[in-house]
Design an enzyme around this catalytic site. Structure first.
Site, PDB file in Angstrom:
ATOM      1  N   HIS A 125       0.813  -1.211   0.000  1.00  0.00           N
ATOM      2  CA  HIS A 125       0.000   0.000   0.000  1.00  0.00           C
ATOM      3  C   HIS A 125       0.850   1.267   0.000  1.00  0.00           C
ATOM      4  CE1 HIS A 125       0.723  -0.002   4.406  1.00  0.00           C
ATOM      5  NE2 HIS A 125       0.534   1.289   4.297  1.00  0.00           N
ATOM      6  N   ASP A 155       0.068  -7.622   1.181  1.00  0.00           N
ATOM      7  CA  ASP A 155       0.457  -6.222   1.380  1.00  0.00           C
ATOM      8  C   ASP A 155       1.972  -6.076   1.495  1.00  0.00           C
ATOM      9  OD1 ASP A 155       0.064  -3.495   1.531  1.00  0.00           O
ATOM     10  OD2 ASP A 155      -0.089  -3.483   3.711  1.00  0.00           O
ATOM     11  N   GLY A 227       3.677   6.215   9.704  1.00  0.00           N
ATOM     12  CA  GLY A 227       4.997   6.368   9.106  1.00  0.00           C
ATOM     13  C   GLY A 227       5.867   5.147   9.318  1.00  0.00           C
ATOM     14  N   ASN A 228       5.447   4.244  10.233  1.00  0.00           N
ATOM     15  CA  ASN A 228       6.200   3.011  10.483  1.00  0.00           C
ATOM     16  C   ASN A 228       5.894   1.924   9.460  1.00  0.00           C
ATOM     17  OD1 ASN A 228       6.195   4.031  13.586  1.00  0.00           O
ATOM     18  ND2 ASN A 228       7.861   2.603  13.214  1.00  0.00           N
ATOM     19  N   SER A 229       4.874   2.100   8.655  1.00  0.00           N
ATOM     20  CA  SER A 229       4.451   1.064   7.732  1.00  0.00           C
ATOM     21  C   SER A 229       5.599   0.639   6.837  1.00  0.00           C
ATOM     22  CB  SER A 229       3.297   1.578   6.868  1.00  0.00           C
ATOM     23  OG  SER A 229       2.701   0.511   6.182  1.00  0.00           O
ATOM     24  N   LEU A 286      -7.292 -24.009  -4.316  1.00  0.00           N
ATOM     25  CA  LEU A 286      -8.190 -25.150  -4.202  1.00  0.00           C
ATOM     26  C   LEU A 286      -9.428 -24.998  -5.070  1.00  0.00           C
ATOM     27  CD1 LEU A 286      -8.462 -26.297  -0.456  1.00  0.00           C
ATOM     28  CD2 LEU A 286      -7.872 -27.701  -2.443  1.00  0.00           C
ATOM     29  N   GLY A 287      -9.951 -23.772  -5.140  1.00  0.00           N
ATOM     30  CA  GLY A 287     -11.174 -23.536  -5.897  1.00  0.00           C
ATOM     31  C   GLY A 287     -12.421 -23.819  -5.092  1.00  0.00           C
ATOM     32  N   VAL A 288     -12.404 -23.365  -3.828  1.00  0.00           N
ATOM     33  CA  VAL A 288     -13.567 -23.571  -2.953  1.00  0.00           C
ATOM     34  C   VAL A 288     -13.894 -22.273  -2.227  1.00  0.00           C
ATOM     35  CG1 VAL A 288     -13.057 -26.007  -2.578  1.00  0.00           C
ATOM     36  CG2 VAL A 288     -12.141 -24.303  -0.993  1.00  0.00           C
ATOM     37  N   LEU A 290     -15.005 -21.264   1.496  1.00  0.00           N
ATOM     38  CA  LEU A 290     -15.009 -21.867   2.817  1.00  0.00           C
ATOM     39  C   LEU A 290     -15.971 -21.148   3.758  1.00  0.00           C
ATOM     40  CD1 LEU A 290     -11.149 -22.285   3.266  1.00  0.00           C
ATOM     41  CD2 LEU A 290     -12.775 -24.023   2.504  1.00  0.00           C
TER      42      LEU A 290
END
Length: 484
Positions: A125, A155, A227-229, A286-288, A290
């Protein structure tokens, strides 16, 4: 007399011994304190030269989003779009606001060098919308940086500056972390370069926070602010064990309240290696869809306790369908590891490369069964396709917030989209959304146009509810709606 003398000698010996051992205990305590202090000092000397300040320039697509109010909602300043979970972006310098024009603004965050040739890890980000990236080292040197790759699902992002022999940090093994262990956070909060704070690991494996798609956060009480991101979380050996990403803040002031979240270094290592090699990240799929197993579902399916992950939907042609999995199956183990919650299973699968074979243990019709799944590829458009029906099935229509509508509704400075109609019996209707309500954000992203409203709903990860921030009358609240 002799007995009295002997008694005095014994008493004197006891006093001297007590003083001696008391002093020894005090010396031991001081020694431990001094040692811990030296450990922190050693981490600072090792890490600070490799922690960088990142300044970005970007063009705002909609100038109405830029406001002189530092607490205003903005997708780059407050990634989560609410007062509870916030990324730590510094306040942005702004040009004069001119309607309908792109505005150039400046943001500030952190990162850290991981190789002597200038490879840097930070948050996605931080650089996702950047047109220019400036990296400032602790010694004052400045470098233009380029983006090597980005991974919105975790991220994380990798950028690079040109040069050699840069100070750098090693990525440690976050699996070795223990709750209660000392950790050190370094970054540039509020533009204050190379700030170091100390705390402990408060918890591990935090997920279901709806911050990013793949969550396995380290929770820490080391003080972290805007600012720590993108800055490092380190152990006392000076190795990076996490990438600082988000904080919990006070609802009224937005201030830090002792809860911060960092992406584990092992996840960062995996992403770094793939981005450096391919410029993108490939993940197993997986294509599910949940669903969490609660107490009621556990009883209905004959489980002794709430555990596992229920398959609410199995996509046609997916790896799951090819392995024989069906809707209504409950996955209890993967490679003999217990499934304690949805996020744990989702993260484990996502960290595996495509074509990996995974042994799944599942419950069907009250019987335990096993199957081996060869994972597919998590495509970039899988999320959008999986929720193509989302915007249509909510039963809600929105329109832009014009000056006339804002005046009629008594809205002063708010921005968002207005609900123009709600279908009777729809999910939105059952959730209590009414005509005339103002939708401020979707999935913690500020929304100002109907197009954004639809797009953000489509981008909701499969299986996750859509989160709205809505103002109705004088009340502002969050509403969570499961699509379908």
């Amino acid at each position: 007399m002799i007995k009295g003398l002997a008694k005095k000698i014994c008493l004197s010996t006891f006093v001297i011994s007590s003083l001696f051992f008391g002093k020894a205990t005090l010396i031991a305590k001081v020694s431990v304190s001094e040692q811990v202090s030296k450990d922190f000092t050693a981490v600072a000397k090792k890490a600070i030269p490799a922690v960088v300040s990142i300044q970005i320039k970007a063009k705002e697509k909609d100038s109405s989003r830029i406001s002189g109010n530092p607490t205003s909602s903005d997708p780059l300043q407050d990634f989560f779009q609410d007062d509870f979970f916030e990324h730590f972006f510094g306040r942005r310098k702004q040009t004069a606001v001119k309607p309908r024009e792109q505005q150039v603004f400046i943001g500030q965050a952190s990162g850290f060098i991981v190789s002597k040739d200038g490879t840097i890890i930070t948050n996605n980000h931080v650089v996702s919308e950047a047109s220019e990236i400036l990296v400032i080292l602790n010694d004052g040197r400045e470098f233009d940086a380029k983006v090597i790759g980005k991974d919105p699902n975790t991220d994380l992002a990798v950028i690079k500056i040109e040069g050699d022999n840069f100070p750098y940090l090693e990525l440690g093994n976050s699996d070795n972390l223990e709750v209660g262990q000392w950790v050190v956070a370094i970054g540039n909060p509020l533009g204050l370069q190379a700030s170091l704070t100390v705390g402990v690991v408060s918890a591990k494996g935090r997920n279901n926070l709806d911050l990013v798609r793949i969550e396995d956060f380290i929770q820490t009480d080391a003080t972290i602010n805007r600012g720590n991101s993108g800055g490092p979380l380190l152990n006392l050996e000076g190795d990076v064990i996490g990438v600082n990403t988000a904080i919990a803040s006070n609802l009224s002031s937005g201030g830090y309240i002792g809860i911060g979240f960092a992406i584990p270094s092992n996840m960062a290592t995996n992403v770094l290696e793939q981005l450096m090699k391919n410029g993108s990240v490939s993940r197993g799929y997986l294509g599910v869809i949940l669903q969490e197993v609660d107490k009621g579902l556990a009883q209905a399916f004959g489980l002794d306790r709430a555990e596992g992950a229920l398959l609410a939907e199995v996509q046609k042609g997916s790896a799951a369908e090819n392995a024989g999995l069906k809707q209504g199956d409950i996955i209890l183990k993967y490679n003999n590891n217990k499934v304690t919650n949805l996020a744990g299973l989702r993260n484990a699968i996502a960290m595996m490369p495509p074509k990996t074979k995974v042994l799944l243990s599942y419950l069907r019709d009250g019987k335990l069964q096993e199957t081996t799944v060869e994972l597919g590829l998590l495509a970039g458009d899988a999320v959008e396709k999986g929720n193509q029906k989302a915007a249509e099935s909510l039963g809600i229509t929105v329109e832009p917030l014009t000056k006339e509508i804002a005046s009629n509704l008594g809205l002063l400075s708010e921005k968002g989209v207005v609900v123009s109609s709600v279908d009777s019996g729809s999910a939105a209707s059952f959730a209590g959304i009414k005509k005339g309500a103002l939708i401020l954000s979707v999935n913690q992203r500020s929304v100002t146009t109907p197009e954004e409203f639809k797009q953000y709903i489509k981008e909701t990860p499969p299986g996750k509810p859509v989160l709205f921030l809505i103002k109705q009358g004088e009340l502002t609240r969050y509403i969570s709606i499961k699509v379908g």
